[in-house]
Design an enzyme around this catalytic site. Structure first.
Site, PDB file in Angstrom:
ATOM      1  N   CYS A 178      50.315   3.197  71.529  1.00 31.67           N
ATOM      2  CA  CYS A 178      50.954   4.078  72.511  1.00 31.67           C
ATOM      3  C   CYS A 178      49.925   4.540  73.548  1.00 31.67           C
ATOM      4  CB  CYS A 178      51.554   5.293  71.807  1.00 31.67           C
ATOM      5  SG  CYS A 178      52.258   6.522  72.933  1.00 31.67           S
ATOM      6  N   CYS A 228      58.812   7.544  73.821  1.00 29.31           N
ATOM      7  CA  CYS A 228      58.008   7.626  72.605  1.00 29.31           C
ATOM      8  C   CYS A 228      58.213   6.347  71.805  1.00 29.31           C
ATOM      9  CB  CYS A 228      58.422   8.835  71.779  1.00 29.31           C
ATOM     10  SG  CYS A 228      57.603   8.923  70.166  1.00 29.31           S
ATOM     11  N   GLU A 263      72.218  25.199  48.157  1.00 30.40           N
ATOM     12  CA  GLU A 263      71.652  24.955  49.486  1.00 30.40           C
ATOM     13  C   GLU A 263      71.683  26.241  50.289  1.00 30.40           C
ATOM     14  OE1 GLU A 263      70.338  24.066  53.092  1.00 30.40           O
ATOM     15  OE2 GLU A 263      70.084  22.733  51.368  1.00 30.40           O
ATOM     16  N   ASP A 281      64.165  19.642  46.098  1.00 31.41           N
ATOM     17  CA  ASP A 281      63.819  19.035  47.386  1.00 31.41           C
ATOM     18  C   ASP A 281      63.610  20.139  48.414  1.00 31.41           C
ATOM     19  OD1 ASP A 281      63.410  17.342  49.475  1.00 31.41           O
ATOM     20  OD2 ASP A 281      65.451  16.570  49.568  1.00 31.41           O
ATOM     21  N   CYS A 304      57.477  16.933  50.800  1.00 26.39           N
ATOM     22  CA  CYS A 304      56.942  16.435  52.071  1.00 26.39           C
ATOM     23  C   CYS A 304      55.584  17.037  52.380  1.00 26.39           C
ATOM     24  CB  CYS A 304      57.918  16.695  53.216  1.00 26.39           C
ATOM     25  SG  CYS A 304      58.297  18.433  53.493  1.00 26.39           S
ATOM     26  N   CYS A 326      51.379  12.049  67.083  1.00 28.34           N
ATOM     27  CA  CYS A 326      50.855  11.078  66.128  1.00 28.34           C
ATOM     28  C   CYS A 326      49.397  11.388  65.805  1.00 28.34           C
ATOM     29  CB  CYS A 326      50.957   9.659  66.690  1.00 28.34           C
ATOM     30  SG  CYS A 326      52.656   9.065  66.869  1.00 28.34           S
ATOM     31  N   GLN A 375      67.089  12.778  56.768  1.00 27.25           N
ATOM     32  CA  GLN A 375      65.812  12.134  57.029  1.00 27.25           C
ATOM     33  C   GLN A 375      65.877  11.253  58.278  1.00 27.25           C
ATOM     34  OE1 GLN A 375      62.867  12.364  55.585  1.00 27.25           O
ATOM     35  NE2 GLN A 375      63.250  13.391  53.634  1.00 27.25           N
TER      36      GLN A 375
END
Length: 376
Positions: free
Chosen positions: A90, A177, A261, A305, A332, A101, A208
């Site tokens: 990029c 992008c 949730e 999660d 994550c 990034c 996701q």
């Protein structure tokens, strides 16, 4: 499913003269959690972006004052490059440019090795565990590009669009992008369709962004838990019910699944996506403490999660109190995962297996699925 959380740099009290703009020649040390490597300037730690372990670089300080414990910097000149260094695909990647990034200067296999090293180090340092980690590629990107099925740009004055610089509100004008996918997300997984809130006037449900992520994570969770007919399963931070749907099918009509949730819109959608599942909206810790029927004082299986901050002690202790035979923890953030694995260990649960997935190529982010079981 894990929700990203926006992180803005905290305002820091200046401790002496600013070091911003100062340059130093250094040898780069190991990768660290957060998309940077560690270097030292006269025993001062500097977190350096755009570098690789073992390189000799000129770094420029981007944040820090004379009295700070650590500084931040960019590698603005590479004197001795790593064999893993590649030209960034990029044109907007690099020091002072787009901050989206962290690893475009690194070949994809080496990116995954670096992410695995970060996960191993967090588990070693925080949870006191020595664990083999391999970060797996996931179908759906093109050599690490074109995988973001949802992308947001900054609208620039006078037209055009931009991206934010690293740890800044400043923008870089971009044409496009390279991470952006040519199409939006698919909400079909294993032949099952999911309803997700996406309209501008609705609270968008989390899903996701990598097209291969839902399949990879469902497969890893089911593999970890091995759900059996008649079992009970708790799906915590359940989103729109991705894991609940497949858990419900696996435990069958003699089993039961509850999905908890925090977002009411997503919880309502989980009821539609998973009609056989008991859905509860609210803070996960509060619902576990006092928001489920008495039969949920025990559970055979649990999916965790949580958002990037992790489940934390109160939720972990509510989980272990139910005595599950297996927990699948989808994480994550390796640091939060390691902290919570350590809390599980305090209560007699050990890390039985770990899988890691490259769901965010060209960035430092990595998704893990950990299996925790009773150790005694």
């Amino acid at each position: 499913m894990s929700r990203p959380s926006a992180r803005r740099p905290r305002a820091r009290t200046a401790r002496g003269a600013s070091m911003v703009g100062r340059r130093f020649e250094v040898e780069v040390g190991p990768i660290a959690h957060g998309g940077h490597c560690v270097a030292r300037v006269e025993e001062r730690v500097v977190f350096v972006r755009h570098a690789l372990p073992g390189e000799r670089v000129v770094l420029e300080i981007t944040e820090g004052t004379e009295g700070d414990r650590f500084w931040r910097g960019d590698a603005v000149e590479v004197l001795i490059p790593s064999t893993d260094r590649v030209p960034a695909p990029c044109p907007y990647a690099g020091p002072g440019r787009c901050g989206g990034c962290d690893l475009q200067h690194v070949g994809l296999p080496a990116q995954r090795d670096l992410k695995a090293a970060v996960v191993r180090e967090q588990l070693r340092r925080v949870a006191r565990l020595e664990t083999d980690v391999e970060v797996e590629a996931v179908p759906g990107d093109e050599n690490g590009l074109h995988w973001r099925t949802r992308q947001r740009y900054v609208e620039l004055p006078g037209g055009g669009r931009g991206m934010r610089k690293h740890r800044s509100h400043d923008t870089v004008a971009v044409d496009a992008c390279l991470l952006e996918a040519p199409h939006g997300p698919s909400y079909d997984v294993r032949g099952r369709a999911f309803e997700v809130a996406t309209a501008p006037d609705q609270a968008a449900s989390f899903w996701q962004v990598h097209p291969g992520a839902p399949e990879a994570l469902v497969g890893a969770v089911l593999e970890a838990l091995d759900p059996r007919p008649g079992e009970s399963a708790l799906d915590l931070y359940a989103g729109v019910g991705l894991f609940s749907r497949f858990l419900s099918e696996a435990v069958g009509p003699t089993g039961r699944v509850a999905a908890v949730e925090g977002d009411p819109t997503a919880s309502g959608l989980s009821e539609r996506n998973c009609p056989a599942v008991l859905a509860r909206a609210g803070d996960v810790g509060a619902v576990l403490a006092d928001g489920l029927p008495p039969e949920w004082a025990r559970a055979d299986l649990v999916v965790l999660d949580p958002p990037r901050a992790g489940a934390k002690r109160a939720v972990v202790e509510q989980v272990v109190a139910r005595g599950p035979r297996a927990v699948a923890y989808v994480a994550c953030d390796p640091a939060a995962l390691a902290r919570d694995v350590a809390i599980f260990a305090e209560h007699g649960y050990r890390l039985a297996s770990l899988r890691a997935f490259d769901l965010f190529p060209m960035t430092h982010h990595v998704e893990c699925v950990a299996k925790l079981v009773k150790s005694r």
